[in-house]
Design a protein around this motif. Structure first.
Motif, PDB file in Angstrom:
ATOM      1  N   LEU A   1       0.800  -1.225   0.000  1.00  6.01           N
ATOM      2  CA  LEU A   1       0.000   0.000   0.000  1.00  6.01           C
ATOM      3  C   LEU A   1       0.829   1.270   0.000  1.00  6.01           C
ATOM      4  O   LEU A   1       0.310   2.344  -0.237  1.00  6.01           O
ATOM      5  N   SER A   2       2.121   1.166   0.250  1.00  2.00           N
ATOM      6  CA  SER A   2       2.884   2.396   0.413  1.00  2.00           C
ATOM      7  C   SER A   2       3.261   3.017  -0.920  1.00  2.00           C
ATOM      8  O   SER A   2       3.894   4.066  -0.954  1.00  2.00           O
ATOM      9  N   GLY A   3       2.912   2.380  -1.997  1.00  2.00           N
ATOM     10  CA  GLY A   3       3.218   2.976  -3.292  1.00  2.00           C
ATOM     11  C   GLY A   3       4.558   2.536  -3.819  1.00  2.00           C
ATOM     12  O   GLY A   3       4.648   1.977  -4.902  1.00  2.00           O
ATOM     13  N   GLN A   4       5.614   2.720  -3.000  1.00  2.00           N
ATOM     14  CA  GLN A   4       6.942   2.405  -3.519  1.00  2.00           C
ATOM     15  C   GLN A   4       7.295   0.938  -3.366  1.00  2.00           C
ATOM     16  O   GLN A   4       7.984   0.377  -4.189  1.00  2.00           O
ATOM     17  N   GLY A   5       6.873   0.354  -2.265  1.00  3.58           N
ATOM     18  CA  GLY A   5       7.210  -1.040  -2.050  1.00  3.58           C
ATOM     19  C   GLY A   5       6.409  -1.910  -3.000  1.00  3.58           C
ATOM     20  O   GLY A   5       5.235  -1.673  -3.243  1.00  3.58           O
ATOM     21  N   LEU A   6       7.075  -2.884  -3.582  1.00  4.48           N
ATOM     22  CA  LEU A   6       6.324  -3.742  -4.477  1.00  4.48           C
ATOM     23  C   LEU A   6       6.967  -5.112  -4.586  1.00  4.48           C
ATOM     24  O   LEU A   6       8.166  -5.282  -4.361  1.00  4.48           O
ATOM     25  N   ILE A   7       6.120  -6.034  -4.904  1.00  9.11           N
ATOM     26  CA  ILE A   7       6.588  -7.397  -5.124  1.00  9.11           C
ATOM     27  C   ILE A   7       7.276  -7.461  -6.472  1.00  9.11           C
ATOM     28  O   ILE A   7       6.786  -6.915  -7.452  1.00  9.11           O
ATOM     29  N   LEU A   8       8.427  -8.102  -6.491  1.00 13.57           N
ATOM     30  CA  LEU A   8       9.161  -8.213  -7.737  1.00 13.57           C
ATOM     31  C   LEU A   8       8.907  -9.579  -8.357  1.00 13.57           C
ATOM     32  O   LEU A   8       8.681 -10.558  -7.664  1.00 13.57           O
ATOM     33  N   ALA A   9       8.984  -9.631  -9.635  1.00 13.97           N
ATOM     34  CA  ALA A   9       8.889 -10.900 -10.337  1.00 13.97           C
ATOM     35  C   ALA A   9      10.174 -11.679 -10.061  1.00 13.97           C
ATOM     36  O   ALA A   9      11.170 -11.077  -9.650  1.00 13.97           O
ATOM     37  N   PRO A  10      10.283 -12.946 -10.282  1.00  9.85           N
ATOM     38  CA  PRO A  10       9.166 -13.808 -10.681  1.00  9.85           C
ATOM     39  C   PRO A  10       8.423 -14.321  -9.464  1.00  9.85           C
ATOM     40  O   PRO A  10       9.020 -14.557  -8.433  1.00  9.85           O
ATOM     41  N   GLY A  11       7.214 -14.497  -9.662  1.00  7.60           N
ATOM     42  CA  GLY A  11       6.288 -14.787  -8.583  1.00  7.60           C
ATOM     43  C   GLY A  11       6.369 -16.167  -8.025  1.00  7.60           C
ATOM     44  O   GLY A  11       7.173 -16.928  -8.509  1.00  7.60           O
ATOM     45  N   PRO A  12       5.535 -16.473  -7.060  1.00  8.28           N
ATOM     46  CA  PRO A  12       5.995 -17.044  -5.797  1.00  8.28           C
ATOM     47  C   PRO A  12       6.697 -18.384  -5.936  1.00  8.28           C
ATOM     48  O   PRO A  12       6.436 -19.137  -6.857  1.00  8.28           O
ATOM     49  N   GLU A  13       7.587 -18.592  -4.971  1.00  7.62           N
ATOM     50  CA  GLU A  13       8.183 -19.915  -4.790  1.00  7.62           C
ATOM     51  C   GLU A  13       7.440 -20.527  -3.623  1.00  7.62           C
ATOM     52  O   GLU A  13       7.465 -20.000  -2.519  1.00  7.62           O
ATOM     53  N   ARG A  14       6.731 -21.598  -3.897  1.00  6.24           N
ATOM     54  CA  ARG A  14       5.911 -22.184  -2.833  1.00  6.24           C
ATOM     55  C   ARG A  14       6.730 -23.191  -2.048  1.00  6.24           C
ATOM     56  O   ARG A  14       7.341 -24.094  -2.612  1.00  6.24           O
ATOM     57  N   ILE A  15       6.753 -23.002  -0.753  1.00  8.50           N
ATOM     58  CA  ILE A  15       7.467 -23.961   0.115  1.00  8.50           C
ATOM     59  C   ILE A  15       6.460 -24.536   1.091  1.00  8.50           C
ATOM     60  O   ILE A  15       5.837 -23.812   1.865  1.00  8.50           O
ATOM     61  N   GLU A  16       6.294 -25.828   1.017  1.00  9.13           N
ATOM     62  CA  GLU A  16       5.326 -26.488   1.879  1.00  9.13           C
ATOM     63  C   GLU A  16       6.019 -27.742   2.397  1.00  9.13           C
ATOM     64  O   GLU A  16       6.346 -28.637   1.624  1.00  9.13           O
ATOM     65  N   SER A  17       6.281 -27.791   3.682  1.00 17.33           N
ATOM     66  CA  SER A  17       7.101 -28.890   4.185  1.00 17.33           C
ATOM     67  C   SER A  17       6.994 -28.965   5.695  1.00 17.33           C
ATOM     68  O   SER A  17       6.455 -28.071   6.335  1.00 17.33           O
ATOM     69  N   GLY A  18       7.517 -30.035   6.227  1.00 13.88           N
ATOM     70  CA  GLY A  18       7.671 -30.117   7.678  1.00 13.88           C
ATOM     71  C   GLY A  18       6.460 -30.602   8.434  1.00 13.88           C
ATOM     72  O   GLY A  18       6.405 -30.490   9.645  1.00 13.88           O
ATOM     73  N   TRP A  19       5.449 -31.191   7.731  1.00 11.55           N
ATOM     74  CA  TRP A  19       4.257 -31.653   8.433  1.00 11.55           C
ATOM     75  C   TRP A  19       4.587 -32.740   9.447  1.00 11.55           C
ATOM     76  O   TRP A  19       3.869 -32.975  10.394  1.00 11.55           O
ATOM     77  N   TRP A  20       5.738 -33.402   9.266  1.00 11.90           N
ATOM     78  CA  TRP A  20       6.030 -34.567  10.106  1.00 11.90           C
ATOM     79  C   TRP A  20       6.534 -34.205  11.488  1.00 11.90           C
ATOM     80  O   TRP A  20       6.472 -35.001  12.391  1.00 11.90           O
ATOM     81  N   ASP A  21       7.069 -33.015  11.669  1.00 17.59           N
ATOM     82  CA  ASP A  21       7.585 -32.718  13.007  1.00 17.59           C
ATOM     83  C   ASP A  21       6.833 -31.570  13.666  1.00 17.59           C
ATOM     84  O   ASP A  21       7.310 -30.984  14.634  1.00 17.59           O
ATOM     85  N   GLY A  22       5.659 -31.247  13.161  1.00 16.54           N
ATOM     86  CA  GLY A  22       4.830 -30.266  13.846  1.00 16.54           C
ATOM     87  C   GLY A  22       5.209 -28.836  13.564  1.00 16.54           C
ATOM     88  O   GLY A  22       4.561 -27.906  14.026  1.00 16.54           O
ATOM     89  N   ARG A  23       6.311 -28.626  12.849  1.00 15.31           N
ATOM     90  CA  ARG A  23       6.684 -27.253  12.534  1.00 15.31           C
ATOM     91  C   ARG A  23       6.491 -27.038  11.031  1.00 15.31           C
ATOM     92  O   ARG A  23       7.385 -26.578  10.332  1.00 15.31           O
ATOM     93  N   ASP A  24       5.331 -27.458  10.561  1.00 14.97           N
ATOM     94  CA  ASP A  24       5.127 -27.411   9.115  1.00 14.97           C
ATOM     95  C   ASP A  24       4.926 -25.982   8.640  1.00 14.97           C
ATOM     96  O   ASP A  24       4.439 -25.122   9.363  1.00 14.97           O
ATOM     97  N   VAL A  25       5.331 -25.748   7.436  1.00 10.47           N
ATOM     98  CA  VAL A  25       5.185 -24.423   6.842  1.00 10.47           C
ATOM     99  C   VAL A  25       4.431 -24.557   5.524  1.00 10.47           C
ATOM    100  O   VAL A  25       4.537 -25.570   4.835  1.00 10.47           O
ATOM    101  N   ALA A  26       3.664 -23.551   5.224  1.00 13.53           N
ATOM    102  CA  ALA A  26       2.999 -23.455   3.922  1.00 13.53           C
ATOM    103  C   ALA A  26       3.103 -21.996   3.518  1.00 13.53           C
ATOM    104  O   ALA A  26       2.368 -21.156   4.011  1.00 13.53           O
ATOM    105  N   ARG A  27       4.070 -21.717   2.674  1.00 12.04           N
ATOM    106  CA  ARG A  27       4.383 -20.311   2.417  1.00 12.04           C
ATOM    107  C   ARG A  27       4.600 -20.067   0.933  1.00 12.04           C
ATOM    108  O   ARG A  27       5.055 -20.958   0.213  1.00 12.04           O
ATOM    109  N   ASP A  28       4.294 -18.844   0.538  1.00  2.80           N
ATOM    110  CA  ASP A  28       4.653 -18.392  -0.806  1.00  2.80           C
ATOM    111  C   ASP A  28       5.707 -17.309  -0.665  1.00  2.80           C
ATOM    112  O   ASP A  28       5.459 -16.269  -0.059  1.00  2.80           O
ATOM    113  N   TYR A  29       6.880 -17.582  -1.211  1.00  6.66           N
ATOM    114  CA  TYR A  29       7.989 -16.631  -1.063  1.00  6.66           C
ATOM    115  C   TYR A  29       8.078 -15.712  -2.278  1.00  6.66           C
ATOM    116  O   TYR A  29       7.900 -16.155  -3.422  1.00  6.66           O
TER     117      TYR A  29
END
Lengths: 467, 167
Positions: free
Chosen positions: A410-438
């Motif tokens: 929203l600040s106008g200057q800050g922006l997401i740069l290409a290329p778009g997201p790297e999806r990381i989804e892992s770690g369900w087995w030890d309870g510290r699972d992540v589901a993220r778009d980087y």
């Protein structure tokens, strides 16, 4: 001999025990309880040097004991301690090195004279015979087992070191010399004193082997220092430590060994002792390295109280790596730097703490925060080449930082740069699972960030900086 | 090579480390066996091993040092530069005095290492004994909004001025 044993048995003299016919009386049992009279086995010829120090406490202090054993070890590798005040050296192999038995005897004796320790010594083919002669103060050199009975005969029975009860019994029998003991019947002696007495005599006369435990140099360096007055200055401690470190290095060098840790203990009057443990980056026996590390630690130490004394304890002795032998350190042209790198690490660690200096390695793992780890032994392993080719930031934040909703978009200057997201989804087995778009992003200040959006909460987090 | 470079940063994340990665690589390759160590002292965040491995840095000879105070950081930098086993020593500082920087420069010369000092750009008007001073800011020119710009504000034996580069 005034008193024969109460019940005379056959003329079973010690002169020929192996031929002793078993008596047919009840007393036999105790004889049978003796270790079996093995026929005298041909074994390597032994020659024992025994030294008995006049000072009963000569071997009491462990440091002194160690020192004496070490000087004894310069004559033979086989040294054994006989408490309280005697040492036994197996010298058969050393005789020809010194030319004659006489020269060797004199050389070893001179070692004690140098230490200002009055002592008696004797040489005999068995440990006990040598010990007994030395205790009796006979400077004899017996080099043949067959000469033993004759030489031992004149010794007083006190030199055997047997208990008072046994000696009293013998005295009651009118026996004062070993020769008289030897003439006593074996089974009678075993019954009146103990089978152990018979065994001792057999050992002394080389009829039975007498296993002994060899002295093994202590595996740690330990030295204690007491100050005459209480010390409050670290500088003084450093000065006082220097000769101790020197001796420690010498101790290590003599064993071709090094240490990887040291402990310095400072004793105070009232409060508990201060223990300073220092670790070294590598195994070393180098005096300068040991000294530098201790100095550095002492420099930043605030003494909790005046120091009355201190002690330096080495960690376990470890074999030195072949290329680190100090004698060669200067000769290796290319290896100079390799030798000094651990020194730098040690110096840094000594002042900053062991945890403050570390290496990093990548770990094959999808979750970015788990894809690396610290290593404390240096140099670490080479980097694992299996790292992906997705962009990764130079800096990783310790924990993802929650961003205000408008920080990026929203600040106008800050922006997401290409290329778009790297999806990381892992770690369900030890309870510290992540589901993220980087994403790579640029913040209003122009910094390049590595941000992700939690896929469940839709919240944005800052996780790294492309520095 | 034995010199001190000072980098004045407007903010972290302008590619300031990227700027030196080629130099780090070159130093490590050239100096293999001799003095291959890279020492990073007091970096603002955790150096991320996968990123550095991607760039080809030999992590087995990278040392991260986390001193508790600025003085300890300077001391560590001096030790590392002086030791003769380091190729490049990088140090992140908030502030420091000129005397310490002079010591670092001498240590770099004695140890044959390259010292790189990162400081906030508010120090740009202070005098500094560094051989080279660089100013890294976000670009202000209209056509390159958001791109960082690099300015050479001091160079021994050279002429200061802006540098064309895209970190």
């Amino acid at each position: 001999m005034k008193a024969r044993p109460a019940r005379p048995t056959t003329a079973d003299l010690f002169a020929a025990p192996t031929h002793a016919a078993p008596a047919d009386t009840g007393a036999v049992r105790s004889v049978e309880a003796l270790p079996p009279q093995a026929p005298v086995q041909p074994r390597a010829k032994q020659l024992w040097y025994a030294v008995v120090f006049a000072d009963l406490a000569a071997l009491e202090a462990s440091a002194q004991r160690e020192r004496l054993c070490l000087s004894a070890q310069s004559f033979t590798p086989w040294v054994s301690i006989e408490l309280p005040n005697a040492l036994l050296l197996e010298i058969q192999g050393s005789v020809h090195l010194f030319g004659s038995l006489q020269a060797l005897h004199a050389a070893i004796d001179a070692a004690w004279t140098r230490c200002a320790l009055p002592a008696h010594s004797a040489i005999a083919p068995t440990t006990l015979a040598a010990l007994w002669c030395a205790r009796a103060g006979r400077q004899v050199r017996i080099d043949e087992p067959r000469l033993l009975p004759g030489n031992l005969a004149e010794l007083p029975i006190g030199c055997t070191g047997w208990g008072g009860e046994w000696l009293q019994t013998l005295h009651a029998m009118g026996v004062t010399r070993l020769g008289e003991v030897l003439r006593l019947p074996r089974d009678g002696l075993a019954r009146r004193l103990s089978p152990a007495a018979v065994r001792d005599l057999d050992m002394a006369l080389a009829r039975q082997s007498a296993p002994r435990r060899a002295f093994v140099p202590r595996e740690r360096f330990r030295e204690r220092l007491d100050f005459e007055t209480e010390v409050e200055s670290v500088v003084y401690l450093q000065k006082a430590l220097e000769p101790v470190v020197e001796r420690c290095a010498c101790f290590l060098r003599r064993r071709q060994a090094g240490v990887q840790s040291l402990e310095l203990r400072l004793r105070h009057r009232v409060i508990a002792m201060t223990s300073i443990r220092v670790g070294l980056a590598g195994i070393t026996s180098d005096r300068c390295r040991l000294r530098d590390v201790l100095h550095e630690r002492l420099t930043r130490l605030e003494l909790p109280a005046a120091v009355r004394g201190m002690g330096l304890h080495s960690g376990m002795l470890l074999p030195l790596p072949a290329d680190s032998l100090d004698a060669f350190a200067g000769l290796r042209g290319d290896g100079r730097a390799g030798n000094r790198a651990p020194q730098l690490v040690e110096r840094l660690r000594a002042r900053l703490g062991a945890g403050a200096v570390y290496g990093i390695i990548p770990v094959p793992e999808h979750r970015p925060e788990c894809a690396w780890q610290r290593v404390h032994e240096l140099p670490g392993r080479s980097a694992d080449p299996q790292v992906g080719d997705m962009p990764r930031p130079i800096w990783l934040l310790e924990a993802p930082l929650l961003l205000a909703a408008d920080a990026l978009t929203l600040s106008g200057q800050g922006l997401i740069l290409a290329p778009g997201p790297e999806r990381i989804e892992s770690g369900w087995w030890d309870g510290r699972d992540v589901a993220r778009d980087y994403y790579r992003a640029r913040n209003p200040l122009g910094a390049h960030w590595w941000v992700f959006q939690e896929r469940h909460t839709r919240c944005w987090y800052l996780h790294g900086v492309f520095a | 090579m034995a010199s001190l470079i000072e980098v004045l940063l407007e903010t972290t994340g302008l590619g300031e480390v990227q700027l030196f990665l080629p130099a780090l690589l070159a130093c490590q390759q050239r100096a293999s066996g001799e003095n291959p160590w890279l020492v990073w002292i007091a970096p603002p965040h955790e150096p991320y091993a996968p990123a550095l491995a991607q760039q080809g840095i030999d992590l087995s000879h990278l040392l991260v040092v986390r001193p508790a105070t600025a003085i300890e950081a300077l001391w560590a930098a001096e030790q590392a530069l002086h030791s003769g086993v380091c190729a490049v020593v990088m140090l992140w500082l908030q502030g420091s005095d000129e005397r310490w920087l002079r010591r670092l420069k001498l240590a770099a010369e004695a140890g044959g290492a390259l010292g790189v000092l990162f400081r906030p750009d508010r120090h740009r008007f202070e005098s500094s004994p560094a051989n080279v001073r660089l100013l890294l800011t976000r670009g202000t020119s209209a056509d390159r909004v958001g791109e960082a710009s690099l300015e050479l504000i001091k160079v021994q034996g050279g002429r200061p001025g802006p540098i064309e580069c895209r970190p």
